[in-house]
Design an enzyme around this catalytic site. Structure first.
Site, PDB file in Angstrom:
ATOM      1  N   ARG A  80      -9.359 -17.091  21.151  1.00 34.00           N
ATOM      2  CA  ARG A  80     -10.397 -16.689  22.102  1.00 34.00           C
ATOM      3  C   ARG A  80     -11.639 -17.574  22.020  1.00 34.00           C
ATOM      4  NH1 ARG A  80      -8.467 -11.558  23.800  1.00 34.00           N
ATOM      5  NH2 ARG A  80      -7.334 -10.547  22.121  1.00 34.00           N
ATOM      6  N   TYR A 116     -14.279  -2.937  23.208  1.00 35.03           N
ATOM      7  CA  TYR A 116     -14.800  -2.936  24.587  1.00 35.03           C
ATOM      8  C   TYR A 116     -15.641  -1.719  24.942  1.00 35.03           C
ATOM      9  CZ  TYR A 116     -11.469  -6.754  25.001  1.00 35.03           C
ATOM     10  OH  TYR A 116     -10.794  -7.933  24.808  1.00 35.03           O
ATOM     11  N   ARG A 173      -8.563   0.735  26.626  1.00 38.37           N
ATOM     12  CA  ARG A 173      -8.089  -0.294  25.705  1.00 38.37           C
ATOM     13  C   ARG A 173      -9.105  -0.532  24.571  1.00 38.37           C
ATOM     14  NH1 ARG A 173      -9.357  -6.230  28.487  1.00 38.37           N
ATOM     15  NH2 ARG A 173      -8.172  -6.966  26.690  1.00 38.37           N
ATOM     16  N   ASP A 209      -9.888 -25.041  38.086  1.00 32.82           N
ATOM     17  CA  ASP A 209      -9.842 -25.884  39.291  1.00 32.82           C
ATOM     18  C   ASP A 209     -10.416 -25.164  40.507  1.00 32.82           C
ATOM     19  OD1 ASP A 209      -8.741 -28.089  38.054  1.00 32.82           O
ATOM     20  OD2 ASP A 209      -6.686 -27.703  38.724  1.00 32.82           O
ATOM     21  N   ASN A 219     -15.350 -12.572  34.970  1.00 27.03           N
ATOM     22  CA  ASN A 219     -14.790 -12.337  33.642  1.00 27.03           C
ATOM     23  C   ASN A 219     -13.292 -12.542  33.810  1.00 27.03           C
ATOM     24  OD1 ASN A 219     -13.720 -11.442  31.274  1.00 27.03           O
ATOM     25  ND2 ASN A 219     -14.959  -9.592  31.130  1.00 27.03           N
ATOM     26  N   HIS A 274     -18.222 -12.246  29.287  1.00 23.94           N
ATOM     27  CA  HIS A 274     -17.250 -11.515  28.459  1.00 23.94           C
ATOM     28  C   HIS A 274     -17.957 -10.338  27.818  1.00 23.94           C
ATOM     29  CE1 HIS A 274     -14.300 -14.574  29.035  1.00 23.94           C
ATOM     30  NE2 HIS A 274     -15.253 -15.465  28.806  1.00 23.94           N
ATOM     31  N   LEU A 275     -17.280  -9.207  27.823  1.00 23.53           N
ATOM     32  CA  LEU A 275     -17.854  -8.013  27.204  1.00 23.53           C
ATOM     33  C   LEU A 275     -18.011  -8.231  25.702  1.00 23.53           C
ATOM     34  CD1 LEU A 275     -15.626  -5.412  29.083  1.00 23.53           C
ATOM     35  CD2 LEU A 275     -18.049  -5.846  29.496  1.00 23.53           C
ATOM     36  N   SER A 276     -16.981  -8.794  25.099  1.00 31.48           N
ATOM     37  CA  SER A 276     -16.987  -8.984  23.644  1.00 31.48           C
ATOM     38  C   SER A 276     -17.478 -10.384  23.294  1.00 31.48           C
ATOM     39  CB  SER A 276     -15.568  -8.780  23.097  1.00 31.48           C
ATOM     40  OG  SER A 276     -14.700  -9.780  23.615  1.00 31.48           O
ATOM     41  N   PRO A 280      -7.591  -9.801  34.369  1.00 29.80           N
ATOM     42  CA  PRO A 280      -6.572  -8.904  33.842  1.00 29.80           C
ATOM     43  C   PRO A 280      -7.040  -7.995  32.708  1.00 29.80           C
ATOM     44  CG  PRO A 280      -6.141 -11.174  33.185  1.00 29.80           C
ATOM     45  CD  PRO A 280      -7.229 -11.216  34.214  1.00 29.80           C
ATOM     46  N   ASN A 281      -6.574  -6.770  32.803  1.00 29.16           N
ATOM     47  CA  ASN A 281      -6.800  -5.730  31.787  1.00 29.16           C
ATOM     48  C   ASN A 281      -8.222  -5.185  31.743  1.00 29.16           C
ATOM     49  OD1 ASN A 281      -4.090  -5.752  30.697  1.00 29.16           O
ATOM     50  ND2 ASN A 281      -4.588  -7.777  29.908  1.00 29.16           N
ATOM     51  N   GLU A 328     -19.825 -17.164  33.776  1.00 24.41           N
ATOM     52  CA  GLU A 328     -18.712 -16.498  33.081  1.00 24.41           C
ATOM     53  C   GLU A 328     -19.266 -15.421  32.147  1.00 24.41           C
ATOM     54  OE1 GLU A 328     -15.346 -18.864  31.743  1.00 24.41           O
ATOM     55  OE2 GLU A 328     -15.629 -18.029  29.741  1.00 24.41           O
ATOM     56  N   HIS A 364      -8.767 -18.358  28.505  1.00 25.69           N
ATOM     57  CA  HIS A 364      -8.346 -19.232  27.417  1.00 25.69           C
ATOM     58  C   HIS A 364      -7.253 -20.226  27.800  1.00 25.69           C
ATOM     59  CE1 HIS A 364     -10.834 -16.353  25.432  1.00 25.69           C
ATOM     60  NE2 HIS A 364      -9.990 -15.366  25.698  1.00 25.69           N
ATOM     61  N   ARG A 372     -14.021 -13.443  17.428  1.00 24.80           N
ATOM     62  CA  ARG A 372     -12.708 -12.808  17.428  1.00 24.80           C
ATOM     63  C   ARG A 372     -11.614 -13.820  17.047  1.00 24.80           C
ATOM     64  NH1 ARG A 372     -11.960  -9.481  22.715  1.00 24.80           N
ATOM     65  NH2 ARG A 372     -10.216  -8.692  21.467  1.00 24.80           N
ATOM     66  N   ALA A 420      -8.110 -12.737  29.644  1.00 22.84           N
ATOM     67  CA  ALA A 420      -7.373 -13.703  28.821  1.00 22.84           C
ATOM     68  C   ALA A 420      -7.128 -15.028  29.548  1.00 22.84           C
ATOM     69  CB  ALA A 420      -6.044 -13.097  28.361  1.00 22.84           C
TER      70      ALA A 420
HETATM   71  C1  DQA Z   1     -12.651 -10.542  27.512  1.00 22.76           C
HETATM   72  C2  DQA Z   1     -12.274 -11.396  26.301  1.00 22.76           C
HETATM   73  C3  DQA Z   1     -10.881 -11.987  26.454  1.00 22.76           C
HETATM   74  O1  DQA Z   1     -10.542 -12.764  25.308  1.00 22.76           O
HETATM   75  C4  DQA Z   1      -9.852 -10.880  26.601  1.00 22.76           C
HETATM   76  O2  DQA Z   1      -8.578 -11.428  26.815  1.00 22.76           O
HETATM   77  C5  DQA Z   1     -10.214  -9.892  27.656  1.00 22.76           C
HETATM   78  C6  DQA Z   1     -11.604  -9.464  27.775  1.00 22.76           C
HETATM   79  C7  DQA Z   1     -13.995  -9.848  27.318  1.00 22.76           C
HETATM   80  O3  DQA Z   1     -14.561  -9.397  28.313  1.00 22.76           O
HETATM   81  O4  DQA Z   1     -14.490  -9.714  26.201  1.00 22.76           O
HETATM   82  O5  DQA Z   1      -9.348  -9.371  28.360  1.00 22.76           O
HETATM   83  O6  DQA Z   1     -12.739 -11.380  28.644  1.00 22.76           O
END
Ligand code: DQA
Length: 141
Positions: free
Chosen positions: A111, A22, A17, A87, A74, A100-102, A9-10, A98, A80, A107, A77
């Site tokens: 997170r 990001y 965003r 599962d 990735n 994550h960009l950040s 998501p997102n 896994e 978390h 943070r 959210a």
């Molecule tokens: C994220 C980090 C997550 O905490 C956040 O909710 C995201 C992006 C990242 O790629 O840094 O949507 O997965």
């Protein structure tokens, strides 16, 4: 080597965003970069994105039925709090990295914990889109 890359998501909103976190490169540019890097590495990559938890779980199941060698995910959210994604990764028993960009550890407190990472072979975070390429290298190694 057949790899499924799932963005949650997102992540389709990257470039719009929170650019300070990001970056300003938009999601399509990141996808093009990943495809280019995958080609160089001889990886047959499928890029998927969904804002819906159940769809992400269906993608993971599809990776099993369509015999993917590895998954890069990735979960956004969902990282978390989604025990359902944890599962699903456990269920298919496909090596998963896994990304994550950040740097999630630098943070907000919520997170810092990933409930999905323990189902994975490893986690890469804090290196922007390069993280997806590092994940491909990890899989190849
Ligand atoms: C994220 C980090 C997550 O905490 C956040 O909710 C995201 C992006 C990242 O790629 O840094 O949507 O997965």
């Amino acid at each position: 080597m057949k790899v499924m890359l799932i963005n949650g998501p997102n992540l389709n909103m990257v470039g719009v965003r929170e650019k300070d976190i990001y970056g300003s490169k938009d999601f399509n540019d990141i996808c093009e970069y990943i495809k280019k890097e995958a080609k160089i590495k001889n990886i047959d990559i499928t890029l998927l994105q969904s804002n819906v938890e159940g769809e992400i779980i269906n993608f993971i199941h599809k990776a099993y039925y369509e015999k993917y060698d590895a998954i890069i995910i990735n979960p956004g959210a969902y990282t978390h709090y989604s025990y359902a994604i944890f599962d699903a990764i456990k269920a298919v028993n496909i090596k998963t990295v896994e990304v994550h960009l950040s740097n999630i550890h630098a943070r907000e407190e919520f997170r810092h914990k990933s409930v999905t990472a323990p189902a994975c072979i490893g986690q890469i975070c804090g290196f922007g889109e390069k993280g997806y390429v590092l994940a491909m290298e990890a899989i190849l190694n």
